[in-house]
Design a protein around this motif. Structure first.
Motif, mmCIF file in Angstrom:
data_model
loop_
_atom_site.group_PDB
_atom_site.id
_atom_site.type_symbol
_atom_site.label_atom_id
_atom_site.label_comp_id
_atom_site.label_asym_id
_atom_site.label_seq_id
_atom_site.Cartn_x
_atom_site.Cartn_y
_atom_site.Cartn_z
ATOM 1 N N GLU A 1 43.951 35.789 25.951
ATOM 2 C CA GLU A 1 42.918 36.358 26.830
ATOM 3 C C GLU A 1 42.075 35.256 27.467
ATOM 4 O O GLU A 1 41.727 35.321 28.652
ATOM 5 N N GLN B 1 49.417 37.156 31.011
ATOM 6 C CA GLN B 1 49.315 38.607 30.837
ATOM 7 C C GLN B 1 50.628 39.174 30.311
ATOM 8 O O GLN B 1 50.624 40.109 29.504
ATOM 9 N N GLU C 1 40.119 40.292 29.510
ATOM 10 C CA GLU C 1 40.933 39.490 30.427
ATOM 11 C C GLU C 1 40.282 39.373 31.807
ATOM 12 O O GLU C 1 40.808 38.680 32.678
#
Length: 373
Positions: free
Chosen positions: A318, A348, A367
């Protein structure tokens, strides 16, 4: 209702968001100031002459941050403390009228909240001078590197500036070291400090209410994704306050007068917290231990298949997503921006794979970058 340090994680996010906004605003101010007039032969001289303007712009960001952060911190701590109190009231609500009424009795909380909030304001306020210095330092560094590049015949002025800005955008404002010696950037540091403070507020409020109800013992949950520091305390009974050290105590039954019960105590709550229990990422919860009524914890909840190390791997990924988003925000050419966005998508994808493998829940908020004001 049991208490945990993550009970007020959402209110802590409001504070860290302000610092992330300030960091992004700083990156944008520095990038915009440097990008203007790149083609001028007097670019370096003009940039150095404009340092005062940049200083003023950064000081304006800090002035707004100081006001907004102080208010947000007090609100976050007050909300966390209130949630901790209500958790204790709810937990003891099914008990005998006397204990439930004692738990529900209003306690003077303003001074406690003010003290906890003031400590966090002081801790985060110490970062403000670093924001100014970091902005001015990277500005001067970019000017120096970009001016020297054509003379060395290695790269163009724009390429040199782009490379230096990319480094700054990736790492953000750095230079913050916690008590364990770990280095942080601005947003991560304030997030850690705030989550720790509101977690302490919620736990203290919970134990304050238990004290008002005459509850002297608490029990630690057996939770998934535990770390090595917390594992020794799982399922253990602790003194709410008092001396450290394990032992057996004799206390009165929770609902039967004059009936004594022997309870094995692993130590004090302060002792356990000093050893690492209830740290900012801790999954454990504290509950009132009611002698003669509370039963040992059942099987560990099968909330996910993840280990603590895998949960921390998720936090690392993250942070990398946010890092490359910052770099994309600070890029001054399209190729750099595209490369940074490609990194964002790659990290991601790794998060999606980890979530699918372990059963961890994906928290998209962690995120995201806050919008610069």
């Amino acid at each position: 209702m049991p208490i945990s340090t993550d009970m007020a994680e959402d209110v802590a996010a409001a504070v860290s968001t302000l610092y992330e906004q300030a960091e992004l605003a700083l990156i944008e101010k520095v990038t915009t100031a440097l990008a203007q007039g790149f083609d001028s032969p007097l670019w370096a001289e003009l940039k150095l002459a404009a340092v005062g303007n940049l200083r003023t712009a950064i000081e304006e960001i800090i002035a707004v941050l100081q006001v907004d952060a102080a208010g947000a911190i007090h609100t976050a701590v007050a909300e966390a403390y209130e949630r901790g109190q209500q958790a204790a009231v709810a937990e003891l609500g099914a008990l005998a009228v006397g204990q439930a009424a004692a738990a529900a009795t209003a306690l003077p909380t303003a001074s406690v909240v003010d003290r906890l909030a003031a400590a966090l304001v002081q801790e985060t306020g110490a970062t403000h001078l670093r924001i100014l210095r970091a902005g001015l330092d990277v500005y001067r560094q970019v000017v120096a590197e970009a001016s020297a590049a054509p003379l060395l015949g290695v790269q163009t002025r724009r390429q040199a500036a782009s490379r230096a800005l990319a480094k700054f955008s990736a790492r953000g404002v750095t230079g913050f070291v916690d008590k364990s010696g770990r280095a942080w950037n601005l947003t991560s540091y304030t997030e850690m400090a705030t989550r720790s403070a509101v977690g302490r507020a919620a736990v203290q409020a919970h134990t304050d209410r238990l004290a008002a109800a005459g509850v002297d013992l608490v029990v630690v949950s057996d939770s998934p994704e535990e770390c090595e520091r917390c594992r020794p305390w799982e399922g253990k009974v602790l003194r709410r306050e008092g001396p450290a050290g394990a032992g057996t105590v004799e206390v009165e039954h929770a609902t039967e007068d004059d009936r004594m019960v022997r309870v094995r105590v692993a130590g004090s709550l302060d002792e356990a917290r000093g050893a690492g229990l209830m740290h900012p990422n801790c999954r454990h919860r504290l509950s009132a231990y009611l002698p003669g009524l509370t039963r040992p914890a059942g099987p560990k909840a099968d909330r996910s298949r993840a280990t603590y190390e895998q949960s921390q791997q998720q936090r690392y990924l993250e942070r990398q997503v946010r890092r490359w988003k910052r770099e994309a925000a600070g890029a001054i050419d399209d190729d750099k921006k595209a490369a940074a966005n490609a990194k964002v998508r790659a990290y991601q994808s790794r998060i999606r794979d980890l979530v699918a493998e372990t059963g961890l829940s994906r928290k998209s908020r962690r995120e995201q970058l806050a919008r610069a004001r």
